[in-house]
Design an enzyme around this catalytic site. Structure first.
Site, PDB file in Angstrom:
ATOM      1  N   ASP A  54     -26.012  33.701  17.084  1.00 47.95           N
ATOM      2  CA  ASP A  54     -27.201  33.271  16.353  1.00 47.95           C
ATOM      3  C   ASP A  54     -28.118  32.620  17.389  1.00 47.95           C
ATOM      4  OD1 ASP A  54     -29.125  31.931  14.935  1.00 47.95           O
ATOM      5  OD2 ASP A  54     -27.754  31.076  13.454  1.00 47.95           O
ATOM      6  N   THR A  74     -34.027  33.615  14.160  1.00 48.24           N
ATOM      7  CA  THR A  74     -35.279  33.340  13.474  1.00 48.24           C
ATOM      8  C   THR A  74     -36.398  33.722  14.437  1.00 48.24           C
ATOM      9  OG1 THR A  74     -35.168  31.079  14.290  1.00 48.24           O
ATOM     10  CG2 THR A  74     -34.430  31.437  12.025  1.00 48.24           C
ATOM     11  N   TYR A  93     -45.534  46.334  -2.475  1.00 47.68           N
ATOM     12  CA  TYR A  93     -44.076  46.447  -2.610  1.00 47.68           C
ATOM     13  C   TYR A  93     -43.579  47.586  -1.736  1.00 47.68           C
ATOM     14  CZ  TYR A  93     -41.514  43.346  -5.635  1.00 47.68           C
ATOM     15  OH  TYR A  93     -40.827  42.269  -6.098  1.00 47.68           O
ATOM     16  N   LYS A 119     -39.080  29.764  15.891  1.00 40.53           N
ATOM     17  CA  LYS A 119     -38.793  28.598  16.741  1.00 40.53           C
ATOM     18  C   LYS A 119     -39.363  28.885  18.136  1.00 40.53           C
ATOM     19  CE  LYS A 119     -34.425  27.980  14.211  1.00 40.53           C
ATOM     20  NZ  LYS A 119     -34.758  27.357  12.956  1.00 40.53           N
ATOM     21  N   GLU A 163     -39.825  48.189  -1.190  1.00 37.92           N
ATOM     22  CA  GLU A 163     -38.354  48.168  -1.188  1.00 37.92           C
ATOM     23  C   GLU A 163     -37.810  49.399  -0.464  1.00 37.92           C
ATOM     24  OE1 GLU A 163     -36.915  47.842  -5.161  1.00 37.92           O
ATOM     25  OE2 GLU A 163     -37.141  45.666  -5.195  1.00 37.92           O
ATOM     26  N   ARG A 176     -42.469  32.409  10.076  1.00 38.41           N
ATOM     27  CA  ARG A 176     -41.133  32.155   9.505  1.00 38.41           C
ATOM     28  C   ARG A 176     -40.563  33.506   9.093  1.00 38.41           C
ATOM     29  NH1 ARG A 176     -41.480  26.938   9.420  1.00 38.41           N
ATOM     30  NH2 ARG A 176     -39.260  26.795   9.044  1.00 38.41           N
TER      31      ARG A 176
HETATM   32  C1  PLP Z   1     -29.059  28.211  14.639  1.00 42.34           C
HETATM   33  C2  PLP Z   1     -29.801  28.380  13.343  1.00 42.34           C
HETATM   34  N1  PLP Z   1     -29.517  29.425  12.550  1.00 42.34           N
HETATM   35  C3  PLP Z   1     -30.137  29.616  11.375  1.00 42.34           C
HETATM   36  C4  PLP Z   1     -31.111  28.744  10.928  1.00 42.34           C
HETATM   37  C5  PLP Z   1     -31.709  28.951   9.569  1.00 42.34           C
HETATM   38  O1  PLP Z   1     -33.014  29.328   9.605  1.00 42.34           O
HETATM   39  P1  PLP Z   1     -33.972  29.156   8.317  1.00 42.34           P
HETATM   40  O2  PLP Z   1     -34.308  27.715   8.229  1.00 42.34           O
HETATM   41  O3  PLP Z   1     -35.113  30.048   8.671  1.00 42.34           O
HETATM   42  O4  PLP Z   1     -33.202  29.642   7.133  1.00 42.34           O
HETATM   43  C6  PLP Z   1     -31.461  27.645  11.733  1.00 42.34           C
HETATM   44  C7  PLP Z   1     -32.500  26.709  11.263  1.00 42.34           C
HETATM   45  O5  PLP Z   1     -32.697  25.649  11.720  1.00 42.34           O
HETATM   46  C8  PLP Z   1     -30.781  27.452  12.952  1.00 42.34           C
HETATM   47  O6  PLP Z   1     -31.032  26.410  13.740  1.00 42.34           O
END
Ligand code: PLP
Length: 415
Positions: free
Chosen positions: A196, A228, A46, A231, A48, A237
């Site tokens: 994003d 993320t 842990y 990918k 935190e 993950r």
């Molecule tokens: C552009 C985008 N943002 C956020 C996410 C969310 O990611 P997670 O599935 O890890 O929650 C995805 C997932 O496909 C995504 O394509």
């Protein structure tokens, strides 16, 4: 492993992964080192809080791991630690995006994001996601003719809607995004700009896709960047949130002070408890791998492969949304697909049936809406194809030409 049931299932999944051609645009195959970090004793602890500010004892080593992940993340994207902060604790992409809104957008405020059916993600304000329940989505889409972003139309929407934050970066958009134009769009009304980059982070890291952080001349672009790690970046993950540290031009703009402190607080204790240090160590391993010349080559190859697949499918009569790709993914309009010289059976083939037929033939894809889709999300008009996973396995353009031919054969087969 003593648990025979789980052992058998893991082995079955390992075999499945080896056997299929994986064209899921958001998947990849991590290295043994990443798996080793994920499966380590770090999961027992842990921690935190943040490095040097923990709520539990025994965290000297965890502090080093988390700090190393942060250091590598900033370095990979060429960010100056005096100007940028990174939080590496988000458990995945969705909580990372929620943390940003929680930190920077008052409840009931406006999140301007691309609609799901045009390629946006659920967490960009869709009503079924928390992002659309606690905040109001100002949706935008692509131009009907070009199927690409229309920056002038975005400006008009921003002027009338005055969103608190604008989100760029999508789930199913095959083209390059002009982040400089997005900066201009955000500046029209003083909105914050969040990118994003979940889908294309690995391409940015490898220098094969424009950076959302700053332009070639050093001009600042996004205020916040989420991603993320699992990918194109080829890690575990997990997710990360980058933000600018009190940029002078943002001071005075609503909600724009101390982004770093607000975001850290939103991740913990706002949304999460103890960070997963085994996952953060695996992130650090992936970030080191992504900084190598081999990864740079990989990122370039991912795009070359996507172009080869797109060109071949077009040659075989398929309609590719926006006419091609600049990235790792392509959207095939299977419903309106065939050209007159090689007709599909009347009405084309829906995305659901297309993905099922391909799976039977060992090719894994996902059904996907296309912009202005008249069919439902459960059986949309298209499929999304991506090249990151098979490029990790060493496939080149000639292999993707063959994959394109196989897809064509499977989808045109009667019955
Ligand atoms: C552009 C985008 N943002 C956020 C996410 C969310 O990611 P997670 O599935 O890890 O929650 C995805 C997932 O496909 C995504 O394509």
């Amino acid at each position: 492993m003593k648990d025979k049931q789980i052992k058998k299932l893991i082995e079955a999944e390992r075999k499945r992964q080896k056997k299929v051609i994986n064209l899921i645009a958001s998947e990849n195959y991590v290295s043994k080192d990443v798996l080793e970090a994920l499966g380590s004793e770090l999961t027992n602890k842990y921690a935190e809080g943040y490095p040097s500010r923990r709520y539990y004892g025994g965290n000297t080593i965890m502090d080093k791991i988390e700090s190393l992940a942060q250091e590598r993340a900033l370095k990979l994207f060429k960010l100056d630690p005096s100007e940028w902060h990174v939080n590496v604790q988000p458990l995945s992409g969705s909580p990372a995006n929620l943390a940003v809104y929680l930190a920077l957008v008052p409840q009931g405020g406006k999140v301007m994001g691309m609609s799901l059916d045009h390629g946006g993600h659920l967490t960009h304000g869709h009503r079924v996601s928390a992002s659309g329940k606690f905040w109001v989505q100002v949706p935008y889409g692509v131009n009907k003719e070009t199927e690409t972003l229309d920056y002038e139309a975005l400006k008009t929407t921003v002027i009338s809607e005055k969103p608190n934050i604008i989100v760029a970066g999508y789930t199913a958009y095959p083209r390059v995004i002009d982040f400089g134009k997005f900066r201009e769009v955000a500046d029209v009304s003083g909105a914050l700009l969040m990118v994003d980059m979940s889908h294309f982070a690995g391409l940015v890291a490898g220098g094969a896709y424009p950076s959302p952080f700053s332009a070639e001349g050093g001009q600042a672009l996004a205020d916040v960047v989420t991603t993320t790690v699992h990918k194109t970046l080829r890690g575990p993950r997990a997710a990360m949130i980058f933000c600018r540290k009190d940029p002078p031009e943002l001071i005075g703009r609503a909600g724009a002070r101390e982004l770093d402190k607000k975001i850290d607080k939103a991740v913990f204790p706002g949304l999460q408890g103890g960070p997963h240090l085994n996952q953060i160590a695996a992130v650090a391993v992936a970030l080191k791998e992504a900084a190598t010349p081999a990864f740079k080559k990989y990122a370039a190859q991912v795009i070359k492969n996507a172009k080869a697949l797109s060109d071949e499918l077009q040659k075989l009569g398929w309609r590719i949304v926006s006419g091609g790709t600049d990235s790792h993914l392509i959207l095939v309009d299977t419903w309106n697909g065939g050209n007159p010289s090689t007709p599909l059976r009347a009405g084309g083939i829906g995305g659901k049936e297309a993905s099922e037929k391909l799976e039977e033939a060992g090719i894994i894809v996902n059904k996907n809406t296309i912009p202005f889709d008249e069919r439902s999300p459960v059986d949309p008009s298209g499929i999304r194809l991506g090249t990151p996973a098979e490029t990790t396995r060493g496939k080149k353009e000639k292999d993707f030409i063959r994959i394109g031919q196989k897809i064509n054969m499977v989808l045109r087969a009667q019955g």
